[in-house]
Design a protein around this motif. Structure first.
Motif, PDB file in Angstrom:
ATOM      1  N   PHE A 145      61.842  81.709 -35.242  1.00 29.03           N
ATOM      2  CA  PHE A 145      61.067  82.757 -35.994  1.00 29.03           C
ATOM      3  C   PHE A 145      61.394  84.149 -35.130  1.00 29.03           C
ATOM      4  N   ALA A 146      62.652  84.242 -34.458  1.00 31.70           N
ATOM      5  CA  ALA A 146      62.728  85.621 -33.764  1.00 31.70           C
ATOM      6  C   ALA A 146      63.097  86.771 -34.725  1.00 31.70           C
ATOM      7  N   GLN A 147      63.115  87.856 -34.520  1.00 32.25           N
ATOM      8  CA  GLN A 147      63.644  88.888 -35.289  1.00 32.25           C
ATOM      9  C   GLN A 147      65.054  89.075 -35.139  1.00 32.25           C
ATOM     10  N   GLY A 148      65.857  88.705 -36.224  1.00 29.84           N
ATOM     11  CA  GLY A 148      67.287  89.004 -36.057  1.00 29.84           C
ATOM     12  C   GLY A 148      67.794  87.749 -35.368  1.00 29.84           C
ATOM     13  N   ASP A 149      69.338  87.921 -35.093  1.00 27.90           N
ATOM     14  CA  ASP A 149      70.094  86.577 -34.753  1.00 27.90           C
ATOM     15  C   ASP A 149      69.559  86.662 -33.104  1.00 27.90           C
ATOM     16  N   THR A 150      69.317  85.685 -32.558  1.00 27.60           N
ATOM     17  CA  THR A 150      68.859  85.439 -31.125  1.00 27.60           C
ATOM     18  C   THR A 150      69.671  84.135 -30.550  1.00 27.60           C
ATOM     19  N   ASP A 151      69.900  84.389 -29.473  1.00 29.44           N
ATOM     20  CA  ASP A 151      70.664  83.187 -28.841  1.00 29.44           C
ATOM     21  C   ASP A 151      69.725  82.257 -28.148  1.00 29.44           C
ATOM     22  N   TYR A 152      69.924  81.184 -27.858  1.00 28.38           N
ATOM     23  CA  TYR A 152      69.300  80.151 -26.940  1.00 28.38           C
ATOM     24  C   TYR A 152      69.551  80.623 -25.639  1.00 28.38           C
ATOM     25  N   ARG A 153      68.821  80.315 -24.421  1.00 28.24           N
ATOM     26  CA  ARG A 153      69.313  80.735 -23.102  1.00 28.24           C
ATOM     27  C   ARG A 153      70.219  79.621 -22.901  1.00 28.24           C
ATOM     28  N   SER A 154      70.030  78.222 -22.875  1.00 31.60           N
ATOM     29  CA  SER A 154      70.851  77.457 -22.557  1.00 31.60           C
ATOM     30  C   SER A 154      70.933  76.023 -23.249  1.00 31.60           C
ATOM     31  N   PHE A 155      71.641  75.299 -23.271  1.00 33.07           N
ATOM     32  CA  PHE A 155      71.972  73.856 -23.964  1.00 33.07           C
ATOM     33  C   PHE A 155      71.847  72.792 -22.931  1.00 33.07           C
ATOM     34  N   PRO A 156      71.424  71.561 -23.519  1.00 29.53           N
ATOM     35  CA  PRO A 156      70.327  71.326 -24.358  1.00 29.53           C
ATOM     36  C   PRO A 156      69.256  72.044 -24.063  1.00 29.53           C
ATOM     37  N   LEU A 157      68.229  72.015 -25.311  1.00 24.50           N
ATOM     38  CA  LEU A 157      67.057  72.493 -25.241  1.00 24.50           C
ATOM     39  C   LEU A 157      66.121  71.305 -24.658  1.00 24.50           C
ATOM     40  N   THR A 158      65.521  71.387 -23.587  1.00 27.72           N
ATOM     41  CA  THR A 158      64.741  70.204 -22.921  1.00 27.72           C
ATOM     42  C   THR A 158      63.176  70.634 -22.700  1.00 27.72           C
ATOM     43  N   GLU A 159      62.571  69.903 -22.229  1.00 32.44           N
ATOM     44  CA  GLU A 159      61.133  70.143 -22.178  1.00 32.44           C
ATOM     45  C   GLU A 159      60.929  71.095 -21.194  1.00 32.44           C
ATOM     46  N   ASP A 160      61.626  71.226 -20.159  1.00 32.49           N
ATOM     47  CA  ASP A 160      61.610  72.082 -18.876  1.00 32.49           C
ATOM     48  C   ASP A 160      61.899  73.567 -19.340  1.00 32.49           C
ATOM     49  N   TYR A 161      62.412  74.038 -20.381  1.00 34.06           N
ATOM     50  CA  TYR A 161      62.903  75.257 -20.741  1.00 34.06           C
ATOM     51  C   TYR A 161      61.823  76.214 -20.696  1.00 34.06           C
ATOM     52  N   ASP A 162      62.261  77.399 -20.317  1.00 30.83           N
ATOM     53  CA  ASP A 162      61.290  78.524 -19.964  1.00 30.83           C
ATOM     54  C   ASP A 162      60.951  79.038 -21.451  1.00 30.83           C
ATOM     55  N   CYS A 163      59.864  78.607 -22.081  1.00 29.95           N
ATOM     56  CA  CYS A 163      59.594  78.877 -23.480  1.00 29.95           C
ATOM     57  C   CYS A 163      59.017  80.477 -23.420  1.00 29.95           C
ATOM     58  N   ASP A 164      59.601  81.327 -24.436  1.00 31.27           N
ATOM     59  CA  ASP A 164      59.088  82.713 -24.402  1.00 31.27           C
ATOM     60  C   ASP A 164      59.290  83.189 -25.965  1.00 31.27           C
ATOM     61  N   PRO A 165      58.460  82.441 -26.765  1.00 35.94           N
ATOM     62  CA  PRO A 165      58.634  82.951 -28.286  1.00 35.94           C
ATOM     63  C   PRO A 165      58.148  84.269 -28.442  1.00 35.94           C
ATOM     64  N   GLU A 166      58.540  84.913 -29.597  1.00 33.67           N
ATOM     65  CA  GLU A 166      57.955  86.208 -29.874  1.00 33.67           C
ATOM     66  C   GLU A 166      57.145  86.131 -30.972  1.00 33.67           C
ATOM     67  N   ASP A 167      57.162  85.311 -31.780  1.00 32.81           N
ATOM     68  CA  ASP A 167      56.290  85.234 -33.064  1.00 32.81           C
ATOM     69  C   ASP A 167      54.927  84.569 -33.029  1.00 32.81           C
ATOM     70  N   THR A 168      54.100  84.942 -33.958  1.00 36.10           N
ATOM     71  CA  THR A 168      52.763  84.365 -34.102  1.00 36.10           C
ATOM     72  C   THR A 168      52.739  82.946 -33.916  1.00 36.10           C
ATOM     73  N   TYR A 169      53.208  82.224 -34.789  1.00 37.04           N
ATOM     74  CA  TYR A 169      53.025  80.689 -35.181  1.00 37.04           C
ATOM     75  C   TYR A 169      53.622  79.864 -33.783  1.00 37.04           C
ATOM     76  N   ALA A 170      54.759  80.120 -33.348  1.00 36.43           N
ATOM     77  CA  ALA A 170      55.148  79.462 -31.915  1.00 36.43           C
ATOM     78  C   ALA A 170      54.156  79.939 -31.064  1.00 36.43           C
ATOM     79  N   LEU A 171      53.777  81.107 -30.784  1.00 32.21           N
ATOM     80  CA  LEU A 171      52.676  81.354 -29.662  1.00 32.21           C
ATOM     81  C   LEU A 171      51.533  80.600 -30.165  1.00 32.21           C
ATOM     82  N   SER A 172      50.885  80.428 -31.191  1.00 32.34           N
ATOM     83  CA  SER A 172      50.090  79.362 -31.256  1.00 32.34           C
ATOM     84  C   SER A 172      49.939  78.065 -30.925  1.00 32.34           C
ATOM     85  N   LYS A 173      51.388  77.447 -31.100  1.00 32.91           N
ATOM     86  CA  LYS A 173      51.635  76.198 -30.589  1.00 32.91           C
ATOM     87  C   LYS A 173      51.695  76.131 -29.107  1.00 32.91           C
ATOM     88  N   LEU A 174      52.531  77.167 -28.689  1.00 34.88           N
ATOM     89  CA  LEU A 174      52.351  77.313 -26.944  1.00 34.88           C
ATOM     90  C   LEU A 174      50.934  77.254 -26.534  1.00 34.88           C
TER      91      LEU A 174
END
Ligand code: NAD
Length: 310
Positions: A145-174
């Motif tokens: 739910f990022a604004q516009g096309d956004t890249d992941y920082r690295s693959f694979p997405l794993t549980e130790d990823y530095d999560c920095d969502p910008e939208d409200t729903y994802a923030l509520s989950k974090l």
């Protein structure tokens, strides 16, 4: 209040499941019942399938008083006729939420999701429940739910990823994950947060996947990964059987990438050239990797999308 375990006939667990009437819960609960567990569903709306043996107690989880009360409820009306007085369950599985942005205004999504998760975890801990599973989300990886096309920082997405969502729903989950972490530490119990991918119900494979395969660029937001709703039931059952891990995050996705005719590495190198691939990946491994779920909990994918899409 003590957490006197009321044994189920089969030796299964007594599980309070929140949000069980929703897309994921309506398939996960039948799986749990088939494993011999007893389930009470806390939701605002009835369970959609009357053939499934689950009682729904209408409960607003944003109200702490209702949550404490519902967690010490009988599991159905027959509880009055036989057996002990009601007590806290063995396990709480918390799936209820506003499951994305734009269902309600952002401020309501945030406060309802954060408050519900806090209320459920707090009540369960203070009532002596030793195993809690909560639904987090793929969206914490910051692209969905990022604004516009956004890249992941690295693959694979794993549980130790530095999560920095910008939208409200994802923030509520974090925030839900952090709440779980705090209570697991304080009460020294197991709370496992499932980062669920795009939930797929059985009828959605034939209906939706042909379009996904034809336009893979539309699935970047889901990292070309998904979570079969029935397999989420298996993941919950495995998490119930595993003990002593404290707070844990698990990507709760199925095994394989949702594209055809290419390996995961080839696909990601072509479609995400800016994003580094930081470890070897299985030939068709989902970019939102469930390796930890498989290695630690023993998950075995029963519903690979390729079985259902011709
Ligand atoms: N659907 C997806 O693709 C997806 C992806 C990642 C994570 N998730 C998460 O997985 C969980 C389950 O998702 P879903 O797709 O089944 O969602 P859903 O919207 O289909 O179901 C959520 C259920 O929660 C109930 N609910 C909402 N607010 C409530 C409240 N205050 N009190 C009691 N019940 C309440 C709703 O009535 C509904 O039955 C959610 O936490 C969601 O955020 C879903």
């Amino acid at each position: 209040m003590s957490n006197t375990t009321i044994p189920t006939a089969s030796g299964g667990k007594r599980i309070v499941f929140t949000g069980g009437s929703g897309k994921a819960g309506r398939h996960a609960i039948p799986y749990l019942l088939a494993q011999g567990h007893k389930v009470l569903n806390l939701d605002l709306v009835p369970f959609p399938d009357s053939t499934v043996d689950v009682y729904t107690l209408k409960t607003d989880l944003t109200d702490s008083g209702q949550v404490f009360n519902a967690l010490t409820s009988h599991f159905n009306m027959s509880g009055y006729m036989s057996g002990p007085l009601p007590s806290a369950p063995d396990v709480v599985i918390h799936f209820a939420a506003y499951a994305r942005n734009m269902l309600v205004p952002d401020s309501e999504c945030f406060q309802a999701n954060v408050r519900s998760t806090y209320n459920v975890i707090e009540a369960a801990c203070k009532l002596g429940v030793k195993k809690i599973i909560i639904a987090s989300s793929e969206t914490v990886y910051g692209v969905c739910f990022a604004q516009g096309d956004t890249d992941y920082r690295s693959f694979p997405l794993t549980e130790d990823y530095d999560c920095d969502p910008e939208d409200t729903y994802a923030l509520s989950k974090l925030c839900g994950e952090q709440t779980a972490r705090a209570f697991a530490r304080r009460f020294k119990i197991d709370i496992y947060a499932f980062r669920i991918g795009n939930v797929i119900e059985p009828h959605e494979y034939a209906r939706d996947f042909p379009a996904y395969l034809a336009a893979p660029e539309t699935r970047k937001r889901n990292a070309w990964s998904y979570s079969d709703a029935r397999d989420l039931g298996q993941m919950c059952d495995l998490a119930i059987k595993k003990s002593g891990l404290g707070f844990q995050i698990f990507n709760a996705t199925n095994d394989t990438i949702t594209v055809r005719g290419t390996t995961t590495r080839e696909f990601l190198e072509k479609h995400c050239p800016q994003t580094s691939i930081v470890r070897e990946m299985g030939e068709f491994e989902a970019p939102l990797s469930n390796r930890k779920m498989r290695d630690v909990l023993g998950f075995r994918d029963l519903h690979d999308w390729r079985k259902y899409v011709s």
